[in-house]
Write an enzyme that holds these catalytic residues in place. Structure first.
Site, PDB file in Angstrom:
ATOM      1  N   CYS A 136       0.754  -1.067   0.167  1.00 49.43           N
ATOM      2  CA  CYS A 136      -0.054   0.015   0.202  1.00 49.43           C
ATOM      3  C   CYS A 136       0.851   1.236   0.066  1.00 49.43           C
ATOM      4  O   CYS A 136       0.552   2.337  -0.618  1.00 49.43           O
ATOM      5  CB  CYS A 136      -1.038  -0.118   1.187  1.00 49.43           C
ATOM      6  SG  CYS A 136      -0.497  -0.060   2.897  1.00 49.43           S
ATOM      7  N   HIS A 207      -3.048   0.255   7.175  1.00 52.81           N
ATOM      8  CA  HIS A 207      -3.052   0.233   6.016  1.00 52.81           C
ATOM      9  C   HIS A 207      -3.561   1.477   5.570  1.00 52.81           C
ATOM     10  O   HIS A 207      -3.474   2.313   6.339  1.00 52.81           O
ATOM     11  CB  HIS A 207      -4.378  -0.549   5.648  1.00 52.81           C
ATOM     12  CG  HIS A 207      -4.903  -0.562   4.058  1.00 52.81           C
ATOM     13  ND1 HIS A 207      -4.035  -1.174   3.075  1.00 52.81           N
ATOM     14  CD2 HIS A 207      -6.074  -0.382   3.698  1.00 52.81           C
ATOM     15  CE1 HIS A 207      -4.579  -1.098   1.938  1.00 52.81           C
ATOM     16  NE2 HIS A 207      -5.972  -0.531   2.253  1.00 52.81           N
ATOM     17  N   HIS A 219      -5.885   1.848  -3.396  1.00 54.68           N
ATOM     18  CA  HIS A 219      -5.380   1.430  -2.364  1.00 54.68           C
ATOM     19  C   HIS A 219      -5.112  -0.105  -2.647  1.00 54.68           C
ATOM     20  O   HIS A 219      -5.134  -0.728  -3.760  1.00 54.68           O
ATOM     21  CB  HIS A 219      -6.316   1.516  -1.312  1.00 54.68           C
ATOM     22  CG  HIS A 219      -7.328   0.348  -0.995  1.00 54.68           C
ATOM     23  ND1 HIS A 219      -7.799  -0.510  -0.099  1.00 54.68           N
ATOM     24  CD2 HIS A 219      -8.292   0.208  -2.023  1.00 54.68           C
ATOM     25  CE1 HIS A 219      -8.792  -1.217  -0.401  1.00 54.68           C
ATOM     26  NE2 HIS A 219      -9.246  -0.611  -1.376  1.00 54.68           N
TER      27      HIS A 219
END
Length: 247
Positions: A136, A207, A219
């Site tokens: 990510c 994340h 993402h």
């Protein structure tokens, strides 16, 4: 590669099957050697993470001229992650050896491939996930480079750092990359980085994605392909804070 090096690589790859093997080709006083290394990846049958201690020991021994790994049950062709890691490694040559089941049921080497850095940047959408290399944060770095012309610094991300009881890598490092924390309640602007917490024993954001505007999030989730998704629902529920690039 000379035949002795190829034979040593093949022997290591067969011994590790169905795990991916990894190692380094060295020059020691002008003589070529293969140095096998440990694959410490959490899922070693799917990708490799070379032991830092083994890499350092190889550097002490000689000059690293190539990174080697195997593709058990797959073609000797660099994946998106392989090409991305090759660009990041600073090593001029990468070697892949593929292994597969033969007609008699044995496992043997099928093919070889060599490739080098060529400026490759993975596509923003549909890239495979390899933590620490194509993840990510890598997606955010590449988006900022391609869309904003900004080179964000990279940082080391050990596997499962979010479960070690102490690390808070995203908040610690995004601040150093030129971002300001504008808080969980901020009205989102295109280019904002949203930090989310998903199953983190450390209780910290683990994340992140780029808000593209119009309720769209770019993402890359662990174990999935990178994608665009509608912002809201579970993603908004997991939101911990918003970071805005100030340079």
């Amino acid at each position: 590669m000379n035949e002795q090096t190829k034979n040593a690589i093949a022997e290591h790859a067969l011994a590790e099957y169905p795990r991916e093997c990894c190692g380094l080709i060295l020059l020691v006083h002008g003589v070529e050697f293969y140095a096998p290394c440990r694959n410490i990846a959490g899922t070693p049958s799917e990708h490799f993470v070379m032991s830092p201690e083994d890499y350092a020991a190889a550097e002490d021994r000689g000059t690293i001229v190539a990174v080697v790994h195997s593709h058990p049950g797959a073609a000797a062709r660099p994946s998106v992650a392989d090409r991305a890691m090759c660009e990041k490694s600073g090593v001029d040559k990468w070697v892949i050896v593929s292994l597969g089941v033969q007609a008699d049921g044995s496992i043997a080497v099928d093919d070889w491939c060599e490739f080098s850095p060529d400026g490759y940047v993975p596509p923003l959408l549909g890239r495979e996930f390899v933590h620490g290399s194509v993840d990510c944060y890598s997606l955010i770095r590449d988006w900022y480079r391609l869309e904003r012309g900004v080179d964000l610094p990279d940082f080391e991300r050990p596997d499962a750092w979010w479960d070690d009881g102490k690390s808070n890598l995203y908040l610690d490092n995004f601040a150093k990359a030129g971002f300001t924390n504008v808080g969980q309640e901020a009205e989102l602007l295109a280019g904002d980085v949203v930090l989310m917490q998903i199953r983190s024993r450390n209780g910290v954001p683990n994340h992140a994605g780029v808000y593209l505007g119009d309720n769209v999030l770019l993402h890359h989730m662990y174990g999935q392909l990178s994608r665009r998704t509608v912002w809201g629902g579970m993603w908004a529920h997991c939101l911990r804070t918003v970071l805005r690039y100030k340079g």
